[in-house]
Design a protein around this motif. Sequence first.
Motif, short mmCIF file in Angstrom:
data_model
loop_
_atom_site.label_atom_id
_atom_site.label_comp_id
_atom_site.label_asym_id
_atom_site.label_seq_id
_atom_site.Cartn_x
_atom_site.Cartn_y
_atom_site.Cartn_z
N ARG A 170 7.11 2.27 14.40
CA ARG A 170 6.14 1.26 14.83
C ARG A 170 5.14 0.94 13.72
O ARG A 170 3.93 0.91 13.94
CB ARG A 170 5.38 1.71 16.07
CG ARG A 170 6.29 2.02 17.26
CD ARG A 170 5.48 2.35 18.51
NE ARG A 170 4.57 1.29 18.87
CZ ARG A 170 4.89 0.24 19.62
NH1 ARG A 170 6.11 0.13 20.09
NH2 ARG A 170 4.02 -0.69 19.89
N MET A 171 5.62 0.79 12.49
CA MET A 171 4.74 0.42 11.38
C MET A 171 4.41 -1.06 11.45
O MET A 171 5.12 -1.83 12.11
CB MET A 171 5.40 0.75 10.05
CG MET A 171 5.40 2.24 9.77
SD MET A 171 6.01 2.59 8.12
CE MET A 171 5.82 4.40 8.11
N ASP A 172 3.36 -1.47 10.73
CA ASP A 172 3.00 -2.88 10.69
C ASP A 172 3.78 -3.57 9.57
O ASP A 172 4.62 -2.97 8.90
CB ASP A 172 1.50 -3.05 10.53
CG ASP A 172 1.01 -2.47 9.23
OD1 ASP A 172 1.75 -2.51 8.22
OD2 ASP A 172 -0.12 -1.98 9.19
N ALA A 173 3.52 -4.86 9.36
CA ALA A 173 4.30 -5.64 8.40
C ALA A 173 4.21 -5.05 6.99
O ALA A 173 5.20 -5.04 6.24
CB ALA A 173 3.81 -7.09 8.38
N PHE A 174 3.03 -4.52 6.62
CA PHE A 174 2.91 -3.93 5.29
C PHE A 174 3.74 -2.65 5.19
O PHE A 174 4.39 -2.41 4.17
CB PHE A 174 1.44 -3.63 4.96
CG PHE A 174 1.28 -3.01 3.60
CD1 PHE A 174 1.48 -3.76 2.45
CD2 PHE A 174 0.93 -1.68 3.46
CE1 PHE A 174 1.34 -3.19 1.19
CE2 PHE A 174 0.78 -1.10 2.21
CZ PHE A 174 0.98 -1.86 1.08
N GLY A 175 3.72 -1.85 6.25
CA GLY A 175 4.53 -0.64 6.26
C GLY A 175 6.01 -0.96 6.11
O GLY A 175 6.74 -0.26 5.39
N VAL A 176 6.45 -2.01 6.79
CA VAL A 176 7.84 -2.44 6.69
C VAL A 176 8.17 -2.80 5.23
O VAL A 176 9.20 -2.37 4.68
CB VAL A 176 8.10 -3.66 7.60
CG1 VAL A 176 9.45 -4.30 7.30
CG2 VAL A 176 8.02 -3.25 9.06
N LEU A 177 7.27 -3.53 4.60
CA LEU A 177 7.47 -3.95 3.23
C LEU A 177 7.53 -2.75 2.28
O LEU A 177 8.41 -2.66 1.41
CB LEU A 177 6.31 -4.88 2.82
CG LEU A 177 6.47 -5.67 1.56
CD1 LEU A 177 7.72 -6.52 1.60
CD2 LEU A 177 5.25 -6.55 1.34
#
Lengths: 210, 210, 210
Positions: A32-39
């Motif tokens: 459940r990471m945010d968009a920056f974590g995904v990147l």
Amino acid sequence: MQSLVDQIVYVSDMFGTAVFAFSGVLVAGRLRMDAFGVLVLAAVTAIGGGTIRDMILGATPVFWVRDTLYIWVILVTALLGMWLAGLPKRLPWYVLPVADAFGLALFTVIGAQKALHFGASGLIAVLMGTMTGVAGGMIRDVLAREIPMVLQKEIYATACILGGIVYTVALECEVERVLAMFVSMGVVFGLRVAAIYWHLSLPTFSLQRG
Amino acid sequence: MQSLVDQIVYVSDMFGTAVFAFSGVLVAGRLRMDAFGVLVLAAVTAIGGGTIRDMILGATPVFWVRDTLYIWVILVTALLGMWLAGLPKRLPWYVLPVADAFGLALFTVIGAQKALHFGASGLIAVLMGTMTGVAGGMIRDVLAREIPMVLQKEIYATACILGGIVYTVALECEVERVLAMFVSMGVVFGLRVAAIYWHLSLPTFSLQRG
Amino acid sequence: MQSLVDQIVYVSDMFGTAVFAFSGVLVAGRLRMDAFGVLVLAAVTAIGGGTIRDMILGATPVFWVRDTLYIWVILVTALLGMWLAGLPKRLPWYVLPVADAFGLALFTVIGAQKALHFGASGLIAVLMGTMTGVAGGMIRDVLAREIPMVLQKEIYATACILGGIVYTVALECEVERVLAMFVSMGVVFGLRVAAIYWHLSLPTFSLQRG
């Protein structure tokens, strides 16, 4: 002809980068990471191994600073990946592992090649090939607070090591570079696909030794 | 004479590499890792600190790319280590910690030496010595999903810092290099052995501050 | 004039280093680390991002080897920080986050600047600015065995990315360097302060996407 091969390798390299980046997206999604974590997880998985390799060899600025297409591929994969995160469930289960095996095979050979290009010995070339293949996934797992999968799933890194040895020995024996490349990539890819298939019928603990 | 000292340092360096690698093997064994995991944890513990040091200083390709004997020592230690993993139980308990203290002392001095050789200041030399001694074990612990032991066990890194200071100050005072080396290694080794002994009778929480 | 700006940036850089180091001290304190652990977490948070940036760019020896004032600031912050660890409770709650936002803004711009200085493209400059701002905190969290906060708290890294884009685009448009700096620092700082304020009234899970 040689230049055609180089172009195929380059396009394949971008394909491998996208596949590895997508595996980072999937881990980020589970946590459940945010968009920056995904990147970050996408980038670290796709270019982490090659980055450490270049820093160890002194090949700086590292490869993706010189050629930013790698970063664009990761950006697009991360963005698309967040919309397509449900995709793996609708694909046959073996599509992603097989794509990953292809990326692993290519990254291993590219890593070994770069080490040799920098004057490293055969032993170091095998190491650098393996590192290019597996270190990115290891950093991804550390950021996800997991013990790196590759340290407990033998046949993944072992495939890189064997492929790296085949590639290095073939070059020493003056086999043509393109042939050496395809044979050693075949070794990594074949071992991985065999391992994926074989894994189905073998309990995992039999892969573990003390 | 000087050359004899260098040879002794080189042989000791390989002994320290093997001892540190074996400590990685033991952690890998506790976590039921496979052969590749054992190899990674052995390598990371033995050469991780020196690798980061070299990358920070710009001493690339890093030391083990230039001299692959380090890798061979790690390979042999990892292979033997998997068969000898039961050995520690049969040795007197203090053998491994004392061997580790010797490796720590040597790695600290070698690290400080390399930093000075690259024109770094005394402060940086102390830092680089400490990093060479402890960073490998820190990465090993992170891969094993543990908070690095050295961050909670004060006297380990403190021994490196004090030894590094003694070495750097001694060189500034124009003490002969070989003498400075042995005195500062004695400081690190003595403090560690004292700490191991002292640890027996002191509750660990007294080592912890906020 | 230009030289006065450089001096203000330098002093601010040291202030940012101290603020980031103090955030490392607080994490170390929560985990009951010893004095060395406090020092490592302070250092890693304050200079970790810039160190990775320099190693990737090949700007070695890295910045704090060339200018040891960074290390002295961290040493003093770590020592004072252990005595002042209770301080945050007595300060208004927003003092530390706002100081951190200032450090983040400055580190982002300095990182982007250094990448451009090394001939990197605008995309890489944005990446390097963000890395300088957030990677130190990520390593701190990994050492503390936590999933890096920044991967799950979107507006932190997003502020760096947007600030980096503003800075790079402004320079491309031939805006004067000092103006570009202040505007882009304002973007990072403003976004962070807004996020801190906004956070008060929004449940955190609304920041998370799959």
